[in-house]
Scaffold this motif. Structure first.
Motif, PDB file in Angstrom:
ATOM      1  N   ARG A  99      31.971 -11.971  -2.591  1.00 28.68           N
ATOM      2  CA  ARG A  99      33.165 -12.002  -3.425  1.00 28.68           C
ATOM      3  C   ARG A  99      32.859 -12.644  -4.790  1.00 28.68           C
ATOM      4  O   ARG A  99      33.385 -12.183  -5.814  1.00 28.68           O
ATOM      5  CB  ARG A  99      34.273 -12.788  -2.725  1.00 28.68           C
ATOM      6  CG  ARG A  99      34.909 -12.088  -1.542  1.00 28.68           C
ATOM      7  CD  ARG A  99      36.165 -12.826  -1.040  1.00 28.68           C
ATOM      8  NE  ARG A  99      36.722 -12.199   0.132  1.00 28.68           N
ATOM      9  CZ  ARG A  99      36.386 -12.522   1.372  1.00 28.68           C
ATOM     10  NH1 ARG A  99      35.465 -13.490   1.587  1.00 28.68           N
ATOM     11  NH2 ARG A  99      36.941 -11.908   2.404  1.00 28.68           N
ATOM     12  N   THR A 100      32.068 -13.682  -4.778  1.00 27.57           N
ATOM     13  CA  THR A 100      31.687 -14.341  -6.040  1.00 27.57           C
ATOM     14  C   THR A 100      30.895 -13.392  -6.927  1.00 27.57           C
ATOM     15  O   THR A 100      31.134 -13.310  -8.143  1.00 27.57           O
ATOM     16  CB  THR A 100      30.878 -15.615  -5.750  1.00 27.57           C
ATOM     17  OG1 THR A 100      31.646 -16.496  -4.927  1.00 27.57           O
ATOM     18  CG2 THR A 100      30.502 -16.314  -7.044  1.00 27.57           C
ATOM     19  N   GLN A 101      29.935 -12.664  -6.310  1.00 24.77           N
ATOM     20  CA  GLN A 101      29.142 -11.729  -7.090  1.00 24.77           C
ATOM     21  C   GLN A 101      30.005 -10.607  -7.678  1.00 24.77           C
ATOM     22  O   GLN A 101      29.792 -10.168  -8.803  1.00 24.77           O
ATOM     23  CB  GLN A 101      28.025 -11.121  -6.221  1.00 24.77           C
ATOM     24  CG  GLN A 101      26.929 -12.116  -5.849  1.00 24.77           C
ATOM     25  CD  GLN A 101      25.884 -11.466  -4.957  1.00 24.77           C
ATOM     26  OE1 GLN A 101      26.105 -10.399  -4.404  1.00 24.77           O
ATOM     27  NE2 GLN A 101      24.757 -12.136  -4.810  1.00 24.77           N
ATOM     28  N   ALA A 102      30.978 -10.139  -6.892  1.00 24.74           N
ATOM     29  CA  ALA A 102      31.834  -9.055  -7.366  1.00 24.74           C
ATOM     30  C   ALA A 102      32.964  -9.538  -8.259  1.00 24.74           C
ATOM     31  O   ALA A 102      33.686  -8.733  -8.853  1.00 24.74           O
ATOM     32  CB  ALA A 102      32.414  -8.307  -6.163  1.00 24.74           C
ATOM     33  N   LYS A 103      33.119 -10.881  -8.362  1.00 20.94           N
ATOM     34  CA  LYS A 103      34.174 -11.488  -9.179  1.00 20.94           C
ATOM     35  C   LYS A 103      35.543 -10.978  -8.729  1.00 20.94           C
ATOM     36  O   LYS A 103      36.379 -10.543  -9.524  1.00 20.94           O
ATOM     37  CB  LYS A 103      33.956 -11.175 -10.658  1.00 20.94           C
ATOM     38  CG  LYS A 103      32.666 -11.742 -11.211  1.00 20.94           C
ATOM     39  CD  LYS A 103      32.490 -11.415 -12.694  1.00 20.94           C
ATOM     40  CE  LYS A 103      31.182 -11.973 -13.217  1.00 20.94           C
ATOM     41  NZ  LYS A 103      30.977 -11.667 -14.647  1.00 20.94           N
ATOM     42  N   CYS A 104      35.734 -11.073  -7.395  1.00 27.17           N
ATOM     43  CA  CYS A 104      37.017 -10.649  -6.848  1.00 27.17           C
ATOM     44  C   CYS A 104      38.111 -11.664  -7.207  1.00 27.17           C
ATOM     45  O   CYS A 104      37.850 -12.882  -7.282  1.00 27.17           O
ATOM     46  CB  CYS A 104      36.921 -10.509  -5.311  1.00 27.17           C
ATOM     47  SG  CYS A 104      35.696  -9.273  -4.800  1.00 27.17           S
ATOM     48  N   ALA A 105      39.348 -11.180  -7.370  1.00 27.29           N
ATOM     49  CA  ALA A 105      40.461 -12.064  -7.713  1.00 27.29           C
ATOM     50  C   ALA A 105      40.878 -12.897  -6.515  1.00 27.29           C
ATOM     51  O   ALA A 105      40.783 -12.454  -5.388  1.00 27.29           O
ATOM     52  CB  ALA A 105      41.624 -11.224  -8.207  1.00 27.29           C
TER      53      ALA A 105
END
Length: 273
Positions: A267-273
């Motif tokens: 999630r951090t890598q994808a910059k999820c909200a």
């Protein structure tokens, strides 16, 4: 063409002295030796005049060559130098021709060896063709096909041993041979793992999608979802990766701790909200 060679200085002196000698009064008495000397000089002058006038009348020039020993020596030395240069050039040409002849001999020897080897091979081939063919061998019975369980077990052993290339081929073969077997979704999951190892993220994502189709309730399914999200991140599709991770929370609300930790990193890598 006739040439009359006389020393220049002697000719000039004799021609200049000739009139004077002929006009010298002979009143004074001379001894016999002086008289003979004068007679010889007059004779020489007469001969020189005859030579000069004869050459003039006949149209043949009288060539006067200086009696210069040094000049002749220099000319001779120059000719010797020219001969030495010519000899050096001839020696160089001879050495070049000798070298080229040696090279040609070596090449000829090598070519003869190749021709002989080819002739030997042709002779051996002719002898072999002349021999009767061997009797046909009895057909080998095909080994019984391995079961799905054996094929899956072999693929898993290859992966656990670290031979990912062989494991990739084994799992791909299993999926192709047993598309409807009970362990085919799991085989797709492990197949995706081997593809991820070598960086084939697009193929790996396809394998993971096939593995989690229907959202199976198995121990490996949550990790397959996380691996799919990671492949999408690698393919620069962060929105799809975030959507996949959101499904992970809905489909598998209590994944193992290791899977949850890897999902958070994705999630951090994808910059999820």
């Amino acid at each position: 063409m006739s040439r009359f060679a006389l020393p220049a200085l002697a000719l000039a002196v004799l021609l200049a002295a000739a009139p004077a000698a002929s006009q010298t009064p002979m009143d004074d008495p001379l001894d016999a030796r002086d008289g003979r000397r004068v007679e010889r000089m007059e004779k020489v002058v007469r001969e020189l005049r005859a030579i000069v006038f004869q050459g003039r009348d006949k149209g043949v020039p009288v060539v006067v060559q200086p009696a210069d020993t040094d000049a002749r020596m220099q000319d001779l030395a120059s000719r010797i130098g020219d001969l030495e240069q010519t000899l050096r050039r001839l020696n160089g040409s001879l050495e070049t021709a000798t070298h080229e002849l040696d090279v040609a001999k070596r090449e000829s020897t090598a070519l003869q060896a190749q021709v002989k080897a080819m002739a030997d091979r042709l002779a051996a081939a002719e002898v072999k063709l002349a021999e009767p063919p061997p009797p046909p061998e009895p057909p080998v019975e095909a080994a019984p096909a391995a079961s799905a369980a054996d094929a899956f077990g072999t693929a898993r052993k290859l992966m656990l041993s670290g031979d990912y290339d062989a494991a990739e081929n084994a799992f791909a073969g299993f999926v192709e041979a047993y598309p409807d077997a009970a362990r085919t979704p799991e085989a797709r999951y492990w197949w995706g793992k081997t593809l991820t190892v070598r960086g084939a993220h697009a193929s790996a994502a396809t394998a993971y999608i096939g593995a989690i189709r229907g959202w199976p309730q198995t121990t490996w399914a949550p990790d397959a979802v996380v691996e799919l999200a990671r492949s999408l991140v690698a393919l620069k599709k962060p929105a799809d990766a975030c959507q996949t991770l959101a499904e992970l929370g809905r489909r598998y609300p209590k994944p193992p701790a290791t899977v949850a930790s890897r999902a958070a990193a994705a999630r951090t890598q994808a910059k999820c909200a």
